[in-house]
Design an enzyme around this catalytic site. Structure first.
Site, short mmCIF file in Angstrom:
data_model
loop_
_atom_site.label_atom_id
_atom_site.label_comp_id
_atom_site.label_asym_id
_atom_site.label_seq_id
_atom_site.Cartn_x
_atom_site.Cartn_y
_atom_site.Cartn_z
N HIS A 106 -1.36 2.14 11.83
CA HIS A 106 -0.29 3.12 11.71
C HIS A 106 -0.17 3.98 12.96
O HIS A 106 -1.17 4.31 13.61
CB HIS A 106 -0.60 4.01 10.50
CG HIS A 106 0.50 4.94 10.11
ND1 HIS A 106 1.79 4.54 9.94
CD2 HIS A 106 0.49 6.26 9.84
CE1 HIS A 106 2.54 5.57 9.59
NE2 HIS A 106 1.75 6.64 9.52
N TYR B 153 -15.73 6.98 3.13
CA TYR B 153 -14.30 6.69 3.14
C TYR B 153 -14.09 5.19 3.26
O TYR B 153 -14.73 4.53 4.08
CB TYR B 153 -13.63 7.43 4.29
CG TYR B 153 -12.15 7.17 4.41
CD1 TYR B 153 -11.29 7.39 3.34
CD2 TYR B 153 -11.61 6.70 5.60
CE1 TYR B 153 -9.94 7.15 3.45
CE2 TYR B 153 -10.25 6.47 5.73
CZ TYR B 153 -9.42 6.69 4.65
OH TYR B 153 -8.09 6.45 4.76
N GLU C 66 -2.76 14.13 11.77
CA GLU C 66 -3.59 13.90 10.60
C GLU C 66 -5.04 14.28 10.89
O GLU C 66 -5.72 13.61 11.67
CB GLU C 66 -3.53 12.44 10.17
CG GLU C 66 -2.12 11.94 9.82
CD GLU C 66 -2.09 10.47 9.46
OE1 GLU C 66 -3.17 9.83 9.44
OE2 GLU C 66 -1.00 9.96 9.19
N HIS D 225 0.86 -1.18 0.00
CA HIS D 225 0.00 0.00 0.00
C HIS D 225 0.89 1.23 0.00
O HIS D 225 1.74 1.40 0.88
CB HIS D 225 -0.89 -0.02 1.26
CG HIS D 225 -1.85 1.12 1.36
ND1 HIS D 225 -3.15 1.03 0.93
CD2 HIS D 225 -1.70 2.38 1.84
CE1 HIS D 225 -3.77 2.18 1.16
NE2 HIS D 225 -2.91 3.02 1.71
N HIS E 140 -4.00 4.35 14.64
CA HIS E 140 -5.26 4.42 13.91
C HIS E 140 -5.18 3.49 12.71
O HIS E 140 -4.12 2.95 12.40
CB HIS E 140 -5.56 5.85 13.46
CG HIS E 140 -4.45 6.51 12.69
ND1 HIS E 140 -3.34 7.05 13.29
CD2 HIS E 140 -4.27 6.70 11.36
CE1 HIS E 140 -2.54 7.56 12.39
NE2 HIS E 140 -3.07 7.35 11.19
N HIS F 271 -6.22 12.29 14.19
CA HIS F 271 -5.33 11.29 14.76
C HIS F 271 -4.02 12.00 15.07
O HIS F 271 -3.28 12.39 14.16
CB HIS F 271 -5.14 10.12 13.80
CG HIS F 271 -6.42 9.43 13.47
ND1 HIS F 271 -6.75 9.02 12.19
CD2 HIS F 271 -7.48 9.09 14.24
CE1 HIS F 271 -7.94 8.45 12.20
NE2 HIS F 271 -8.41 8.48 13.43
#
Length: 443
Positions: free
Chosen positions: A335, A350, A341, A292, A371, A365
């Site tokens: 992460h 989303y 963020e 990713h 998160h 976050h």
């Protein structure tokens, strides 16, 4: 309404004159002894005079009256617009807000300025280093008033309702799924056409620019040719009852009165302009093998810090695209990050939070707060067939990412009453899949 013209690149020189006054731009010099049509010459500088040429920003106005002709500034009520980052105790938790409430015009009339609410931020406008994240919710147009931000740049993201932004350079109609940037010191007014909501990213001490492309090469992400700036438009209008110029200065609001419209610029030229961009024009670069890609690959604009590769703020979007990665958990990975963020949603759902995260809401976050996808997203995508598929079709999420550790305001945590206090529970159903007896399959 005056039209728009395309920017050919950031830092280049542009010029425009209202077609009603051909030849309004002086030829051969910026400040002649007598300007055409009896206009006044005035320069707006967005950088120090001595900045290197590639980063030197300034524009020349040729206007009916200069902006200096106004009454003294006096302090005015700031409402929920603030730079007080210590109003409440720090909160490192994952935070999510439901769609922010838009006042009904029958109950309370609110324009763009009075509808600005600071959600979170960090730093200090006086030292020219920091950011603020604001929501705007309004239902009426600004009448005989304009806004001027002496502290920094505004990146405006409409989410509901289109806005007509009148600037000293001309007019821009900005719809949801478009953004506009009003740079430091530029006067503007906002007209709305009903209940309107959106997000604002403010940066102090730096201007937004296109990110470097590195190995991507000469093309990709946001292309310079897709940014547009207004065409000159002026009004020669006297306002006997007084025109209000609102100035955001060192985190506070001040107002002054004058008896004429500030949008009296007949012609202009320079490289320091407002501009807008349609997010549908973003050229996505993505993984075509495995794993990713980091979200930085979706950066539209960046405001750089003095540290190479570290931004005061990045504006990042997650547009519709193809997902084709093999042997990969395709949604965002779990992460923890040294950046803060803030995410918003313009439309749709989303991919990593299909429930709870709604258009017109947001999430924060903070630094090193973990998160990632909720349980449903994880379970679904752990077993999904990995065939090419469209991702985020019909949606547009975005992120304001910053190297600052942001504080949330009292309005954001308490007054707005939109904080989703159950947000943390979306990860509670995650269950253990560990199997100590697992062995790789023999080929």
């Amino acid at each position: 309404m005056a039209g728009l013209k395309y920017l050919s690149g950031f830092g280049n020189e542009f010029s425009s004159e209202d077609p009603r006054c051909p030849g309004a731009l002086p030829e051969g010099q910026n400040n002649p002894q007598v300007c055409p049509y009896g206009l006044y010459a005035e320069q707006l500088s967005g950088s120090a005079f001595t900045c290197p040429r590639p980063t030197n920003k300034r524009s020349w106005f040729y206007r009916i009256l200069p902006s200096v002709r106004h009454k003294p500034y006096t302090a005015m009520h700031c409402g929920s617009l603030t730079e007080k980052w210590d109003e409440v105790e720090p909160d490192p938790n994952q935070l999510r807000w439901l769609p922010f409430t838009i006042p009904k015009s029958s109950e309370k009339k609110v324009d763009f300025v009075t509808g600005l609410h600071t959600l979170c931020g960090a730093g200090d406008a006086k030292s020219r280093n920091g950011i603020g994240i604001h929501m705007f919710t309004c239902n009426i147009s600004m009448i005989d008033s304009c806004f001027n931000n002496s502290d920094g740049d505004f990146l405006i993201v409409p989410q509901q309702g289109e806005i007509l932004v009148t600037t000293e350079f001309g007019k821009m109609m900005v719809e949801p799924n478009e953004i506009c940037v009003i740079q430091q010191g530029m006067r503007f007014s906002v007209d709305v056409f009903g209940e309107t909501r959106g997000y604002v990213l403010e940066v102090y001490g730096a201007h937004f620019e296109l990110p470097d492309l590195g190995p991507i090469g000469g093309n990709g992400l946001a292309n310079p040719r897709d940014f547009v700036t207004p065409v000159a438009w002026y009004e020669d209008r006297e306002v006997a009852t007084g025109y209000t110029v609102i100035n955001k200065y060192q985190g506070k609001l001040f107002s002054s009165q004058q008896d004429f419209s500030p949008f009296n610029v007949v012609a202009w030229h320079g490289n320091y302009t407002p501009y807008k961009y349609n997010l549908e024009n973003f050229m996505v670069i993505n993984c075509v093998a495995f794993d990713h890609a980091d979200p930085s690959i979706f950066t539209v604009l960046t405001a750089k810090s003095t540290r190479p590769g570290v931004a005061i703020a990045d504006f990042v979007i997650f547009p519709p695209r193809w997902g084709v990665a093999d042997h990969t958990f395709r949604p965002p990975y779990y992460h923890r990050n040294c950046m803060s963020e803030f995410m918003g949603l313009i439309k749709g759902h989303y991919e990593a939070k299909e429930e709870g995260f709604q258009p017109g809401g947001g999430s924060l976050h903070s630094m090193m707060t973990p998160h990632g996808p909720d349980r449903d997203c994880f379970e679904k995508n752990s077993t999904a067939p990995l065939k090419p598929e469209r991702v985020a079709e019909g949606t547009m999420a975005f992120m304001f990412e910053s190297s600052f550790s942001m504080a949330v305001t009292k309005w954001g945590l308490e007054t707005c009453q939109r904080l989703d206090k159950s947000y943390w529970q979306c990860w509670e159903p995650l269950r253990k899949h560990f199997d100590p007896n697992w062995r790789p399959r023999k080929q």
